[in-house]
Enzyme design. Structure first.
Site, PDB file in Angstrom:
ATOM      1  N   HIS A 118      33.099  77.629 132.321  1.00  0.00           N
ATOM      2  CA  HIS A 118      34.104  76.678 131.839  1.00  0.00           C
ATOM      3  C   HIS A 118      33.459  75.364 131.382  1.00  0.00           C
ATOM      4  CE1 HIS A 118      36.665  79.644 133.687  1.00  0.00           C
ATOM      5  NE2 HIS A 118      36.059  79.424 134.837  1.00  0.00           N
ATOM      6  N   GLU A 155      35.971  73.060 138.910  1.00  0.00           N
ATOM      7  CA  GLU A 155      34.996  74.133 138.798  1.00  0.00           C
ATOM      8  C   GLU A 155      33.979  73.832 137.704  1.00  0.00           C
ATOM      9  OE1 GLU A 155      34.846  78.992 138.013  1.00  0.00           O
ATOM     10  OE2 GLU A 155      36.736  77.887 137.808  1.00  0.00           O
ATOM     11  N   HIS A 210      30.319  80.372 138.860  1.00  0.00           N
ATOM     12  CA  HIS A 210      31.744  80.124 139.040  1.00  0.00           C
ATOM     13  C   HIS A 210      32.035  79.728 140.480  1.00  0.00           C
ATOM     14  CE1 HIS A 210      33.151  81.697 135.141  1.00  0.00           C
ATOM     15  NE2 HIS A 210      32.079  82.474 135.222  1.00  0.00           N
ATOM     16  N   GLU A 292      30.631  84.020 142.229  1.00  0.00           N
ATOM     17  CA  GLU A 292      31.671  83.120 142.721  1.00  0.00           C
ATOM     18  C   GLU A 292      31.117  82.523 144.014  1.00  0.00           C
ATOM     19  OE1 GLU A 292      34.456  82.453 141.235  1.00  0.00           O
ATOM     20  OE2 GLU A 292      34.958  84.131 139.914  1.00  0.00           O
TER      21      GLU A 292
END
Length: 328
Positions: A118, A155, A210, A292
């Protein structure tokens, strides 16, 4: 990873050879998980791309195949676990995402692409990131905004800081490191372009960074591996095996260095999940995994993710796994 979608309301203040795996490799993650259990029993910190269109499949165990700017958090230096500075600040000066010069070292000649999940500017470009792109199996949004802690640490901030720390560590080993984005573009790149960046660089390893946005009480990390996909522009058959090896080595190293537990809500305790719905994996032609690092919506995991010292450990754990993979 993004679970809130493009409608996420950002905070007001912004402050990646391969034969069959060896017996030793097969035992790597279980051994590391045992180490985590011992670590946790004495009080270590692990003791106490959008939502999937389909449920992720659990990989079999490898042996079988805080506050946004908490003043108490110390920002880590590139080579240590702690140091002065603002908790959210990167330990290195921001530079373009193009490949940086490599030093001499054991990874000289190796190319690593780090994909910070992102872009911090995505929330300003909702229509652009909502655009559908082809991921082989179907079409999905270009990107999402990502999630955040309950206190507003995003994030996108987390992954970029972690990427900077990893870049410094891997360059010390002689690797050529490229970031897919370094907050040097208004939004994106889209998931298909993220894959093309790794492919175009002929990367020896790609890791997409992430943090999860699951429910409170869901804790721990998991590494996402590409499933075997052959559809449209996607064909992952050549990278499934080396990507699993990369993922196993990262998972084992992450446990050892951070003391964090594998996810208690995905992966069946292995820390490994296989998915076939992520464009960044489906379209990759080089070994690639996602990680993650924890759940931003759980207060205990959030306390780790917002700690500069813990982020340095996370960077070391992931980087050590990459180094182990690349050195064979």
């Amino acid at each position: 990873m993004s679970y809130t979608g493009p409608g996420f309301d950002p905070p007001q203040s912004r402050r990646s050879r391969r034969g069959p795996l060896t017996v030793a490799l097969a035992a790597l993650v279980p051994g590391a998980l045992l180490g985590w259990a011992v670590y946790a029993s004495v009080g270590g910190p692990g003791d106490d791309e959008g939502a999937a269109d389909a449920s992720p499949s659990v990989s079999s165990p490898p042996s079988a195949s805080a506050a946004s700017r908490a003043p108490s958090s110390a920002a880590a230096s590139p080579t240590g676990d702690s140091g002065g500075g603002e908790p959210g600040a990167s330990p290195t000066t921001k530079s373009p995402s193009a490949s940086a010069p490599a030093a001499s070292g054991p990874l000289r000649g190796k190319v690593v692409v780090i994909d910070p999940g992102h872009n911090p500017g995505n929330f300003r470009h909702v229509s652009e990131i909502n655009r559908q792109v082809d991921i082989g199996t179907n079409r999905k949004e270009c990107d999402t905004t990502g999630t955040s802690t309950n206190d507003g640490y995003t994030e996108a901030e987390f992954t970029l800081d972690l990427a900077h720390r990893m870049r410094a560590l891997l360059q010390e080993q002689g690797a050529t490191v490229r970031l897919t984005q370094d907050d040097d573009r208004p939004f994106g790149p889209c998931v298909d372009e993220r894959a093309r960046i790794g492919n175009g660089a002929k990367a020896d390893a790609v890791v997409s960074l992430h943090a999860d946005g699951s429910g409170a009480g869901n804790r721990g990390f998991h590494v996402i591996l590409p499933g075997s996909v052959r559809a449209g522009a996607a064909d992952t058959r050549a990278i499934v095996e080396p990507s699993r090896e990369l993922g196993e080595r990262i998972a084992g190293s992450f446990v050892r260095v951070t003391g964090s537990a594998p996810s208690n809500y995905a992966g069946g305790g292995t820390g490994l999940v296989t998915r076939e719905d992520l464009g960044g994996l489906n379209l990759s032609t080089v070994p690639k995994v996602f990680i993650e690092c924890g759940n931003m919506r759980d207060s205990k995991d959030a306390a780790l993710l917002t700690s500069g010292a813990w982020r340095q450990k996370a960077a070391r754990g992931i980087s050590d796994g990459i180094v182990s993979f690349l050195r064979g």
